[in-house]
Design a protein around this motif. Structure first.
Motif, PDB file in Angstrom:
ATOM      1  N   ILE A   1       0.844  -1.183   0.000  1.00 33.79           N
ATOM      2  CA  ILE A   1       0.000   0.000   0.000  1.00 33.79           C
ATOM      3  C   ILE A   1       0.882   1.237   0.000  1.00 33.79           C
ATOM      4  O   ILE A   1       1.921   1.274   0.657  1.00 33.79           O
ATOM      5  N   THR A   2       0.481   2.232  -0.769  1.00 40.78           N
ATOM      6  CA  THR A   2       1.258   3.467  -0.824  1.00 40.78           C
ATOM      7  C   THR A   2       1.102   4.269   0.465  1.00 40.78           C
ATOM      8  O   THR A   2       0.244   3.966   1.300  1.00 40.78           O
ATOM      9  N   TRP A   3       1.928   5.297   0.628  1.00 43.90           N
ATOM     10  CA  TRP A   3       1.914   6.074   1.860  1.00 43.90           C
ATOM     11  C   TRP A   3       0.555   6.692   2.119  1.00 43.90           C
ATOM     12  O   TRP A   3       0.129   6.835   3.262  1.00 43.90           O
ATOM     13  N   SER A   4      -0.166   7.053   1.049  1.00 42.51           N
ATOM     14  CA  SER A   4      -1.470   7.692   1.200  1.00 42.51           C
ATOM     15  C   SER A   4      -2.590   6.692   1.394  1.00 42.51           C
ATOM     16  O   SER A   4      -3.684   7.057   1.833  1.00 42.51           O
ATOM     17  N   GLY A   5      -2.331   5.453   1.049  1.00 46.53           N
ATOM     18  CA  GLY A   5      -3.380   4.446   1.122  1.00 46.53           C
ATOM     19  C   GLY A   5      -4.246   4.375  -0.120  1.00 46.53           C
ATOM     20  O   GLY A   5      -5.144   3.533  -0.201  1.00 46.53           O
ATOM     21  N   VAL A   6      -3.960   5.238  -1.077  1.00 49.47           N
ATOM     22  CA  VAL A   6      -4.809   5.304  -2.267  1.00 49.47           C
ATOM     23  C   VAL A   6      -4.590   4.102  -3.181  1.00 49.47           C
ATOM     24  O   VAL A   6      -5.529   3.553  -3.761  1.00 49.47           O
ATOM     25  N   ASN A   7      -3.348   3.684  -3.307  1.00 51.82           N
ATOM     26  CA  ASN A   7      -3.019   2.587  -4.212  1.00 51.82           C
ATOM     27  C   ASN A   7      -2.569   1.353  -3.445  1.00 51.82           C
ATOM     28  O   ASN A   7      -1.806   1.451  -2.483  1.00 51.82           O
ATOM     29  N   THR A   8      -3.070   0.209  -3.917  1.00 53.82           N
ATOM     30  CA  THR A   8      -2.718  -1.055  -3.304  1.00 53.82           C
ATOM     31  C   THR A   8      -2.295  -2.068  -4.366  1.00 53.82           C
ATOM     32  O   THR A   8      -2.616  -1.923  -5.551  1.00 53.82           O
ATOM     33  N   TYR A   9      -1.589  -3.072  -3.910  1.00 48.65           N
ATOM     34  CA  TYR A   9      -1.140  -4.168  -4.778  1.00 48.65           C
ATOM     35  C   TYR A   9      -1.391  -5.477  -4.045  1.00 48.65           C
ATOM     36  O   TYR A   9      -1.197  -5.556  -2.823  1.00 48.65           O
ATOM     37  N   TYR A  10      -1.829  -6.503  -4.793  1.00 54.78           N
ATOM     38  CA  TYR A  10      -2.067  -7.810  -4.197  1.00 54.78           C
ATOM     39  C   TYR A  10      -1.467  -8.904  -5.082  1.00 54.78           C
ATOM     40  O   TYR A  10      -1.524  -8.837  -6.309  1.00 54.78           O
ATOM     41  N   ALA A  11      -0.946  -9.905  -4.427  1.00 58.60           N
ATOM     42  CA  ALA A  11      -0.538 -11.104  -5.145  1.00 58.60           C
ATOM     43  C   ALA A  11      -1.789 -11.790  -5.689  1.00 58.60           C
ATOM     44  O   ALA A  11      -2.860 -11.734  -5.069  1.00 58.60           O
ATOM     45  N   ASP A  12      -1.652 -12.432  -6.821  1.00 56.73           N
ATOM     46  CA  ASP A  12      -2.808 -13.095  -7.427  1.00 56.73           C
ATOM     47  C   ASP A  12      -3.426 -14.123  -6.487  1.00 56.73           C
ATOM     48  O   ASP A  12      -4.645 -14.323  -6.480  1.00 56.73           O
ATOM     49  N   SER A  13      -2.608 -14.759  -5.688  1.00 60.68           N
ATOM     50  CA  SER A  13      -3.085 -15.828  -4.806  1.00 60.68           C
ATOM     51  C   SER A  13      -3.996 -15.331  -3.695  1.00 60.68           C
ATOM     52  O   SER A  13      -4.709 -16.135  -3.076  1.00 60.68           O
ATOM     53  N   VAL A  14      -3.996 -14.018  -3.432  1.00 60.03           N
ATOM     54  CA  VAL A  14      -4.813 -13.502  -2.321  1.00 60.03           C
ATOM     55  C   VAL A  14      -5.842 -12.477  -2.777  1.00 60.03           C
ATOM     56  O   VAL A  14      -6.641 -12.005  -1.961  1.00 60.03           O
ATOM     57  N   LYS A  15      -5.845 -12.135  -4.061  1.00 67.89           N
ATOM     58  CA  LYS A  15      -6.806 -11.146  -4.554  1.00 67.89           C
ATOM     59  C   LYS A  15      -8.232 -11.585  -4.267  1.00 67.89           C
ATOM     60  O   LYS A  15      -8.601 -12.732  -4.485  1.00 67.89           O
ATOM     61  N   GLY A  16      -9.023 -10.656  -3.760  1.00 67.66           N
ATOM     62  CA  GLY A  16     -10.408 -10.951  -3.432  1.00 67.66           C
ATOM     63  C   GLY A  16     -10.594 -11.563  -2.060  1.00 67.66           C
ATOM     64  O   GLY A  16     -11.730 -11.654  -1.567  1.00 67.66           O
ATOM     65  N   ARG A  17      -9.504 -11.962  -1.401  1.00 67.09           N
ATOM     66  CA  ARG A  17      -9.605 -12.560  -0.062  1.00 67.09           C
ATOM     67  C   ARG A  17      -8.920 -11.693   1.001  1.00 67.09           C
ATOM     68  O   ARG A  17      -9.390 -11.640   2.142  1.00 67.09           O
ATOM     69  N   PHE A  18      -7.836 -11.039   0.631  1.00 67.38           N
ATOM     70  CA  PHE A  18      -7.076 -10.231   1.582  1.00 67.38           C
ATOM     71  C   PHE A  18      -7.270  -8.747   1.267  1.00 67.38           C
ATOM     72  O   PHE A  18      -7.413  -8.365   0.105  1.00 67.38           O
ATOM     73  N   THR A  19      -7.224  -7.939   2.316  1.00 65.78           N
ATOM     74  CA  THR A  19      -7.314  -6.495   2.154  1.00 65.78           C
ATOM     75  C   THR A  19      -6.258  -5.815   3.019  1.00 65.78           C
ATOM     76  O   THR A  19      -6.199  -6.062   4.227  1.00 65.78           O
ATOM     77  N   ILE A  20      -5.451  -4.975   2.392  1.00 65.50           N
ATOM     78  CA  ILE A  20      -4.459  -4.198   3.125  1.00 65.50           C
ATOM     79  C   ILE A  20      -5.008  -2.791   3.318  1.00 65.50           C
ATOM     80  O   ILE A  20      -5.657  -2.230   2.427  1.00 65.50           O
ATOM     81  N   SER A  21      -4.760  -2.231   4.500  1.00 68.75           N
ATOM     82  CA  SER A  21      -5.193  -0.868   4.776  1.00 68.75           C
ATOM     83  C   SER A  21      -4.228  -0.257   5.778  1.00 68.75           C
ATOM     84  O   SER A  21      -3.400  -0.964   6.361  1.00 68.75           O
TER      85      SER A  21
END
Length: 123
Positions: free
Chosen positions: A51-71
């Motif tokens: 997650i970027t410093w602002s929280g605006v942009n996030t990145y997820y590994a394909d294996s966790v997309k739709g299941r994990f959320t970073i904030s």
């Protein structure tokens, strides 16, 4: 200097949810991109989410997309990883990491690392 302390790991069953927290110390937390990595026994460390410093942009590994959320909550100097629909293959030590550049984190590097917290998902 940034110090990171993870918490929230534990033993859960397949399909359960678990939330991880990473508390940071240091006056410039809000200027750092943050990432969650994991390493399972006998496997290489992998990036789970960033997650970027602002929280605006996030990145997820394909294996966790739709299941994990970073904030993140910059006022609380904390980054979170909400993990839902956990699978046995999610079992690993999860590490929090910080770097001023999210590109560095996505490239599997980071300036600061936490000690890790164990997540075990039983089948």
């Amino acid at each position: 200097q940034v110090q990171l302390v993870e918490s929230g790991g534990g033993l859960v069953q397949t399909g359960d949810s678990l939330g991880l927290s990473c508390a940071a110390s240091g006056r410039t937390f809000s200027s750092y991109a943050m990432g969650w990595f994991r390493q399972a026994p006998g496997k290489e460390r992998e990036l789970v989410a960033a997650i970027t410093w602002s929280g605006v942009n996030t990145y997820y590994a394909d294996s966790v997309k739709g299941r994990f959320t970073i904030s993140r909550d910059n006022a609380k100097m904390t980054v979170y990883l909400q993990m839902n629909s956990l699978k046995p293959e999610d079992t690993a030590v999860y590490y929090c990491a910080a770097d001023r550049d999210i590109i560095t984190i996505v490239a599997m590097g980071a300036q600061y690392w936490g000690q890790g917290t164990q997540v075990t998902v039983s089948s």
